[in-house]
Enzyme design. Structure first.
Site, PDB file in Angstrom:
ATOM      1  N   HIS A 124       0.837  -1.197   0.000  1.00 30.98           N
ATOM      2  CA  HIS A 124       0.000   0.000   0.000  1.00 30.98           C
ATOM      3  C   HIS A 124       0.872   1.247   0.000  1.00 30.98           C
ATOM      4  CE1 HIS A 124       0.921  -0.559   4.255  1.00 30.98           C
ATOM      5  NE2 HIS A 124       0.443   0.649   4.532  1.00 30.98           N
TER       6      HIS A 124
ATOM      7  N   HIS B 151       1.562   3.896   1.905  1.00 24.76           N
ATOM      8  CA  HIS B 151       2.011   4.654   3.062  1.00 24.76           C
ATOM      9  C   HIS B 151       3.535   4.661   3.012  1.00 24.76           C
ATOM     10  CE1 HIS B 151      -1.817   4.492   5.774  1.00 24.76           C
ATOM     11  NE2 HIS B 151      -1.820   5.512   4.960  1.00 24.76           N
TER      12      HIS B 151
ATOM     13  N   ASP C 160       6.115   4.343   4.899  1.00 27.94           N
ATOM     14  CA  ASP C 160       7.005   3.335   5.478  1.00 27.94           C
ATOM     15  C   ASP C 160       7.026   2.048   4.673  1.00 27.94           C
ATOM     16  OD1 ASP C 160       4.328   3.073   6.314  1.00 27.94           O
ATOM     17  OD2 ASP C 160       4.881   1.918   8.091  1.00 27.94           O
ATOM     18  N   HIS C 161       6.202   1.966   3.641  1.00 24.47           N
ATOM     19  CA  HIS C 161       6.168   0.774   2.799  1.00 24.47           C
ATOM     20  C   HIS C 161       6.647   1.034   1.372  1.00 24.47           C
ATOM     21  CE1 HIS C 161       3.831  -1.814   5.642  1.00 24.47           C
ATOM     22  NE2 HIS C 161       3.557  -0.619   6.130  1.00 24.47           N
TER      23      HIS C 161
ATOM     24  N   HIS D 254      -7.544  -1.469   5.799  1.00 25.98           N
ATOM     25  CA  HIS D 254      -6.689  -0.410   6.312  1.00 25.98           C
ATOM     26  C   HIS D 254      -7.273   0.939   5.902  1.00 25.98           C
ATOM     27  CE1 HIS D 254      -3.208   1.081   8.266  1.00 25.98           C
ATOM     28  NE2 HIS D 254      -2.548   1.451   7.179  1.00 25.98           N
TER      29      HIS D 254
ATOM     30  N   ASP E  18      -0.222  -3.862   6.984  1.00 29.57           N
ATOM     31  CA  ASP E  18      -1.135  -3.057   7.800  1.00 29.57           C
ATOM     32  C   ASP E  18      -2.593  -3.465   7.573  1.00 29.57           C
ATOM     33  OD1 ASP E  18       1.358  -1.922   7.734  1.00 29.57           O
ATOM     34  OD2 ASP E  18       0.627   0.127   7.854  1.00 29.57           O
TER      35      ASP E  18
ATOM     36  N   HIS F 114       5.635  -4.739  12.813  1.00 26.26           N
ATOM     37  CA  HIS F 114       5.008  -3.427  12.656  1.00 26.26           C
ATOM     38  C   HIS F 114       4.567  -2.887  14.016  1.00 26.26           C
ATOM     39  CE1 HIS F 114       2.377  -0.252  11.001  1.00 26.26           C
ATOM     40  NE2 HIS F 114       3.113  -0.363   9.911  1.00 26.26           N
TER      41      HIS F 114
END
Length: 275
Positions: free
Chosen positions: A29, A31, A33-34, A109, A179, A237
């Protein structure tokens, strides 16, 4: 590779990871941090002279963002980046080669998000060399025997395949659920996998916060593992508020005993006991 946060290149170098073997990156996804490390990784490989194609599998929204950066920062790069759009709301096959199939796993999410299920394809049976020699079976027949065929001797005698081979190594199945809020819809999709990675952002006392942010508690991750009958569970996570991650591990193991903490630079065998 699954997801590509900042620092991905550094960790690869620290772990002596052979990047030449990496041809596909799956993004769960959008975000930061990914995916914030993706563009830097692509650029660095170009400067290092990579020539092999790189395939990016992600939701469609990433394609124009990535395309603009590639045109601006990576003009005349020596290798091609090929984008494959995924519908994160759909469970389906997103990649296949001669050894593995990769499926998307819809997650819950705050933004469109999916996990991934990696399934090895069934392997051939193992040849018993001593039996091949004993019956003087020509090399040309071996591939057919490995596929399960019997062998017929010149005099018409049929040698059953079970005498010539042993069963194949069972294929390995690994599920990655990044997530996500607690989602029992995952259970039939990951049933019996050899290893499950499932986020466990919060301890159970922060259940309300987990629900607000569409994340899971360690207990919820373990519940999914138990309901799906998986063999091993890796949780990760973790929220920064949980400095003592042993509490998260204890909480998960109370429900699913074969749980381990997912730690930075950790290496975890899928087959066999994980401590």
């Amino acid at each position: 590779m699954i997801d590509c946060g900042e620092g991905a290149q550094i960790r690869m170098r620290q772990m002596n990871f052979r990047t030449a073997r990496l041809g596909h990156i799956f993004i769960s996804h959008l975000h930061g941090d990914h995916c914030f490390g993706l563009m830097g990784l692509i650029s660095s490989w170009g400067m290092l002279g990579r020539t092999a194609e790189l395939h990016i599998h992600a939701q469609r929204d990433l394609e124009p963002l990535l395309g603009a950066q590639l045109r601006y920062f990576c003009d005349k790069m020596p290798y091609s980046v090929i984008f494959h759009a995924i519908d994160p709301a759909r469970h389906g096959l997103v990649y296949e080669d001669r050894t593995v199939c990769v499926y998307s796993l819809p997650l819950k999410h705050r933004v469109p998000c999916c996990g991934f299920l990696f399934e090895e394809k069934p392997q051939d049976r193992h040849i018993l060399r001593e039996m091949i020699d004993a019956y003087q079976i020509p090399i040309a027949y071996i591939p057919r025997i490995k596929k399960g065929e019997d062998y017929v001797l010149p005099d018409g005698t049929r040698i059953p395949n079970g005498r010539l081979t042993t069963p194949p190594t069972p294929p390995i199945r690994y599920a990655y659920c990044s997530d996500t809020a607690y989602n029992e819809d995952l259970v039939p999709l990951i049933q019996g996998v050899d290893c499950l990675y499932h986020e466990a952002t919060f301890e159970e006392e922060f259940l309300k916060r987990a629900q607000e942010t569409q994340h899971s508690t360690a207990s919820q991750a373990a519940t999914i593992a138990r309901k799906a009958g998986v063999k091993k569970l890796i949780i990760g996570h973790f929220s920064a508020r949980h400095s003592n991650q042993e509490n998260l591990l204890k909480e998960a193991r109370a429900i699913f005993s074969d749980t381990v903490l997912g730690m930075d630079k950790g290496v975890y065998p899928i087959v066999g006991e994980v401590k």
